[in-house]
Scaffold this motif. Structure first.
Motif, PDB file in Angstrom:
ATOM      1  N   LYS A 274       0.812  -1.224   0.000  1.00  0.00           N
ATOM      2  CA  LYS A 274       0.000   0.000   0.000  1.00  0.00           C
ATOM      3  C   LYS A 274       0.845   1.273   0.000  1.00  0.00           C
ATOM      4  O   LYS A 274       0.521   2.242  -0.683  1.00  0.00           O
ATOM      5  CB  LYS A 274      -0.951   0.004   1.209  1.00  0.00           C
ATOM      6  N   PHE A 340      -7.266   3.695  -4.023  1.00  0.00           N
ATOM      7  CA  PHE A 340      -7.406   3.577  -2.564  1.00  0.00           C
ATOM      8  C   PHE A 340      -7.963   4.872  -1.978  1.00  0.00           C
ATOM      9  O   PHE A 340      -8.849   4.845  -1.121  1.00  0.00           O
ATOM     10  CB  PHE A 340      -6.049   3.244  -1.948  1.00  0.00           C
ATOM     11  N   GLY A 343     -11.508   5.111  -2.243  1.00  0.00           N
ATOM     12  CA  GLY A 343     -12.282   4.125  -1.484  1.00  0.00           C
ATOM     13  C   GLY A 343     -12.568   2.841  -2.231  1.00  0.00           C
ATOM     14  O   GLY A 343     -13.287   1.979  -1.726  1.00  0.00           O
ATOM     15  N   ASP A 344     -12.001   2.671  -3.436  1.00  0.00           N
ATOM     16  CA  ASP A 344     -12.217   1.444  -4.219  1.00  0.00           C
ATOM     17  C   ASP A 344     -11.113   0.458  -3.855  1.00  0.00           C
ATOM     18  O   ASP A 344     -10.134   0.274  -4.590  1.00  0.00           O
ATOM     19  CB  ASP A 344     -12.188   1.780  -5.716  1.00  0.00           C
ATOM     20  N   HIS A 345     -11.255  -0.190  -2.701  1.00  0.00           N
ATOM     21  CA  HIS A 345     -10.178  -1.002  -2.158  1.00  0.00           C
ATOM     22  C   HIS A 345      -9.913  -2.259  -2.967  1.00  0.00           C
ATOM     23  O   HIS A 345      -8.756  -2.699  -3.083  1.00  0.00           O
ATOM     24  CB  HIS A 345     -10.495  -1.376  -0.709  1.00  0.00           C
ATOM     25  N   GLU A 346     -10.949  -2.850  -3.528  1.00  0.00           N
ATOM     26  CA  GLU A 346     -10.761  -4.072  -4.306  1.00  0.00           C
ATOM     27  C   GLU A 346      -9.935  -3.792  -5.562  1.00  0.00           C
ATOM     28  O   GLU A 346      -8.986  -4.518  -5.877  1.00  0.00           O
ATOM     29  CB  GLU A 346     -12.113  -4.678  -4.684  1.00  0.00           C
ATOM     30  N   ALA A 348      -8.007  -1.205  -5.971  1.00  0.00           N
ATOM     31  CA  ALA A 348      -6.689  -0.750  -5.515  1.00  0.00           C
ATOM     32  C   ALA A 348      -5.787  -1.940  -5.235  1.00  0.00           C
ATOM     33  O   ALA A 348      -4.594  -1.923  -5.577  1.00  0.00           O
ATOM     34  CB  ALA A 348      -6.835   0.107  -4.262  1.00  0.00           C
ATOM     35  N   ARG A 349      -6.340  -2.981  -4.634  1.00  0.00           N
ATOM     36  CA  ARG A 349      -5.537  -4.177  -4.336  1.00  0.00           C
ATOM     37  C   ARG A 349      -4.988  -4.787  -5.622  1.00  0.00           C
ATOM     38  O   ARG A 349      -3.798  -5.129  -5.711  1.00  0.00           O
ATOM     39  CB  ARG A 349      -6.387  -5.198  -3.585  1.00  0.00           C
ATOM     40  N   ARG A 396      -8.506  -5.583   7.775  1.00  0.00           N
ATOM     41  CA  ARG A 396      -9.918  -5.331   7.452  1.00  0.00           C
ATOM     42  C   ARG A 396     -10.693  -4.979   8.708  1.00  0.00           C
ATOM     43  O   ARG A 396     -11.533  -4.077   8.709  1.00  0.00           O
ATOM     44  CB  ARG A 396     -10.539  -6.558   6.768  1.00  0.00           C
ATOM     45  N   HIS A 401      -9.878  -2.275   5.258  1.00  0.00           N
ATOM     46  CA  HIS A 401      -9.315  -2.722   3.965  1.00  0.00           C
ATOM     47  C   HIS A 401      -8.249  -3.778   4.253  1.00  0.00           C
ATOM     48  O   HIS A 401      -7.780  -3.917   5.388  1.00  0.00           O
ATOM     49  CB  HIS A 401      -8.694  -1.543   3.208  1.00  0.00           C
ATOM     50  N   LEU A 403      -5.255  -4.058   2.513  1.00  0.00           N
ATOM     51  CA  LEU A 403      -4.000  -3.690   1.856  1.00  0.00           C
ATOM     52  C   LEU A 403      -2.943  -3.422   2.921  1.00  0.00           C
ATOM     53  O   LEU A 403      -3.072  -2.478   3.713  1.00  0.00           O
ATOM     54  CB  LEU A 403      -4.210  -2.453   0.979  1.00  0.00           C
TER      55      LEU A 403
END
Length: 785
Positions: A274, A340, A343-346, A348-349, A396, A401, A403
């Motif tokens: 991250k 990230f 807020g789009d963590h999926e 971003a991962r 999480r 999250h 990351l």
């Protein structure tokens, strides 16, 4: 018999013919297993050999008279000091922790590594039983070195091995010959054979040693070398070979543990994805120059938008950027950060893992490495601790999250102490399930142990942690990130020569040579025996234009360590700049005697020949460098200059065209195209090429100097002086920029400034007759002032 049945019969015979040798080999393997003949998988590494080395542990006597095994003093550069009973006392349960610097405890040491916490927890959970936890983790050790070490450790009556590995597979320079050449079938066959007993019986007759690369007895990483990250280039075939070799090594490690009668636990390592940017990014192959230019523009704009908190704008720009170039690690990292922030963590991962895997210097475990670890544990039926999944779950729960970043890691791979404690607790829980420990340790009791251990850690221990952390970051090229921990450590250890050395190196590499000299002079005062201090002091003095002081410092470094090749090469460069060409050549030839395959040293030698006017010898040295490293930046541009000086314009143009075809952002090629255009009587073409040079490298001394001359000739004196001052700022030792600046000042009616610049030029290069003549004439015209 019908035609169809005949064809079917023939196909059946072909299949039987193909399968028969495999059935015979399977039968042979079974007989060998039953008879106990041949090596069990897997003893010797079939792909990599090692120079002879010494054992990690040597027999010794403890202060209380006990016979012990103790870490060999020769090994303390890489390993922690450890000792344990010789022989193992009855009833003792002996654990070895294995892997790289995380296992060793970096950036701390073994006292707070997961093995130490495990020892504390075991002593509290089962005080009636004796446990020994020995830290056998080593700085920069990859799986193939762990497998080699295991062949020694199995002699020490182990009961359990804990393996934490995967981050160091790309640290050492190695190749796999034909296996790297993309022949995946051959690669797979070689790895399959390495797992068979019948292959071990045939190995002496196969001549495998001639095909294996031989590594040193101890680690020498690519980053330890002169050029550091420059030694990393994208190589997909090598990557595939490294991953296959890693898979093979896992089977070897597990097999050796079983041969020793010990259990083994495999841990999935964690990394900072991250908050830690890639170490090195390269554009994808085949990207058109226009697309590359567009990509760079998008990346620059997106970086500025992210810095200013405009994540939505950055996301849009970076979506376009990674669409243009899907292999640029920095593009994916910034894209992941923008996602990230939105807020789009999926998403971003996915982007951040892609950034990690596209890193041209993969110093964090690739996703394929994680997959091979899990698969090896499953196929061999050994315990698996999914540490990454566990810490992601904790992330999480705590942060919303999964990351992993600075909350759990101290740099790119080294976990925070809380993670070490978590891993130790997981291993303890496994020992409870296996019946080696009667009952689990209550959480409250663990917290008491944690507090007691941490209470014994003083400020100097944390300062040493910060110094080690900064050294790792600086070693990996992360200079900006290294400065804060270095400065923290300096508050507590102001006179530590190692700290002063590293702070001086950081200042020198980040363009602050005056500060570097200050720290390095202090370091050499405190530890005058350290060659590294004198070497870096010489480099910093050279950056300030203090050539004589730089030469003296480098000569002192060589007096302390005569085999210091990097110091001798730098001395050769400085001697060339001082006009001492024979001494320069002698120094560089001495370096080549030790490093005959170094394209970089041949290039330095070629430049010495060029300065001395020996164009044929310069050309020969450059062609040797190109033969050793055809893709090295700048070599073809240098060859073009050499050809140009010999009047071979067409050949020179061809070399420049080839250089720019390979890399349209080759600053040296654009600069030398400008030189060529100037000699061809095309001043506008020269100006355009110099401007292109500065577009790639805004601090290119030659382009700044030559543009300054051109604007001076046009009468644009303000612009000319700005360019020449910028050239001097980029290289304070470049005498010609001072000379040209003096001419501009004189034309602008500033005689005092002109005189100061002339004197500086003559001081920097006293052998240049032109400078002295103009200075003498200048003084004569003004009555010798």
């Amino acid at each position: 018999m019908t035609a169809e049945s005949k064809i079917g019969r023939r196909l059946g015979l072909v299949v039987v013919g193909l399968l028969s040798p495999l059935l015979v080999l399977a039968l042979l393997e079974g007989v060998l297993v039953l008879a106990g003949v041949g090596e069990a998988p897997l003893g010797e590494d079939p792909l990599v050999g090692f120079a002879p080395g010494s054992d990690l542990f040597v027999a010794a006597t403890a202060d209380d008279g006990r016979d012990i095994w103790r870490t060999n003093p020769r090994k303390l550069t890489f390993f922690n000091p450890q000792e344990f009973d010789r022989p193992k006392a009855t009833g003792t349960y002996r654990v070895f922790t294995l892997g790289g610097s995380t296992t060793a405890g970096r950036p701390y040491d073994h006292r707070v590594a997961f093995g130490a916490w495990l020892g504390h927890y075991l002593a509290a959970a089962a005080p009636e039983r004796r446990f020994e936890v020995i830290n056998a983790g080593a700085i920069s050790y990859a799986s193939y070195r762990v497998a080699l070490l295991m062949q020694e450790l199995e002699r020490y009556q182990p009961d359990l091995f804990v393996l934490y590995t995967g981050h160091n597979e790309f640290l050492e320079e190695r190749s796999y010959g034909e296996l790297k050449a993309g022949n995946r079938a051959l690669q797979g066959a070689r790895a399959w054979l390495a797992r068979r007993r019948f292959a071990s019986l045939l190995r002496p007759a196969q001549g495998d040693d001639a095909e294996r690369v031989t590594l040193g007895a101890e680690v020498e990483t690519k980053l330890d070398g002169w050029t550091g990250l420059e030694r990393y280039r994208r190589d997909d075939a090598l990557e595939a070979s490294v991953v296959e070799h890693f898979d093979l090594n896992l089977d070897r490690i597990i097999a050796i543990a079983r041969r020793a009668g010990a259990d083994i636990v495999v841990v999935d390592p964690i990394a900072n994805v991250k908050d830690f940017s890639p170490f090195k990014a390269e554009p994808g192959e085949g990207l058109a120059p226009s697309a590359r230019q567009r990509f760079d523009e998008l990346l620059g704009r997106a970086g500025a938008a992210l810095a200013e908190g405009r994540s939505g704008e950055a996301r849009s720009l970076l979506e376009d950027a990674v669409g243009l170039d899907e292999r640029h690690a920095e593009g994916w990292f910034l894209f992941g950060q923008a996602l990230f922030a939105e807020g789009d963590h999926e998403a971003a991962r996915a982007a951040l893992l892609k950034a990690k895997d596209e890193d041209v210097a993969p110093l964090r475990a690739l996703e394929s490495i994680h997959q091979r670890l899990a698969a090896a544990a499953e196929r061999n039926g050994v315990p698996w601790i999914p540490l990454r999944e566990m810490i992601e779950t904790e992330s999480r729960e705590r942060f919303g999250h999964d990351l992993l970043g600075d909350e759990f890691l101290q740099d790119h791979v080294h976990p925070a102490l809380a993670v070490h404690r978590r891993l130790a607790a997981e291993i303890l829980d496994w020992l409870v399930r296996e019946g080696q420990v009667a009952a689990a340790l209550p959480v409250a009791r663990r917290a008491e142990i944690d507090a007691a251990v941490m209470a014994d850690i003083d400020r100097s221990y944390y300062a040493q942690r910060d110094l080690n952390l900064a050294k790792v970051l600086g070693w990996a090229g992360k200079l900006r990130e290294a400065e804060a921990p270095l400065l923290r450590a300096a508050e507590i250890l102001p006179d530590d020569p190692e700290l002063l050395l590293n702070l001086g190196i950081l200042y020198q590499k980040t363009g602050r040579p005056a500060l570097a000299v200050e720290r390095l002079e202090r370091a050499t005062d405190i530890a005058p025996e350290r060659a590294e201090g004198w070497f870096n002091l010489g480099v910093a003095q050279a950056r300030l234009g203090r050539r004589d002081a730089a030469i003296a410092a480098l000569e002192t470094a060589l007096d302390r360590r005569p085999d210091y090749g990097e110091a001798r090469q730098n001395l050769g460069v400085l001697l060339r700049e001082a006009g001492r060409f024979e001494e320069s050549e002698a120094a560089l030839q001495e370096v080549l005697a030790d490093r005959p395959e170094s394209a970089e040293v041949y290039r330095s030698l070629a430049l010495t020949h060029r300065r001395a006017g020996r164009w044929g010898e310069s050309e020969a040295a450059l062609r040797k460098a190109l033969a050793l490293d055809p893709s090295a930046p700048g070599l073809r541009a240098d060859l073009a200059v050499t050809l140009l000086q010999q009047g071979r314009l067409e050949e020179a143009e061809g070399e420049l065209n080839r250089a720019l075809a390979v890399d349209p952002e080759d600053a040296e090629a654009w600069y030398n195209r400008g030189v060529m255009r100037a000699r061809q009587g095309d001043p506008e073409g020269a100006l355009e090429a110099y401007e292109r040079t500065l577009g790639v490298d805004p601090r290119h001394v030659g382009a700044l100097n030559n543009l300054g001359i051109a604007f001076g000739r046009r009468g644009e004196l303000q612009r000319a002086s700005e360019l020449l001052v910028a050239a001097i700022d980029a290289d304070p030792a470049f005498a010609d920029s001072y000379f040209n600046l003096a001419i501009v000042y004189d034309q602008a009616g500033a005689p005092q400034e002109a005189l100061r610049a002339l004197r500086r030029a003559a001081e920097l290069d006293p052998e240049e007759e032109r400078y002295r003549q103009v200075l003498d004439q200048f003084l004569a015209n003004r009555g010798g002032e």
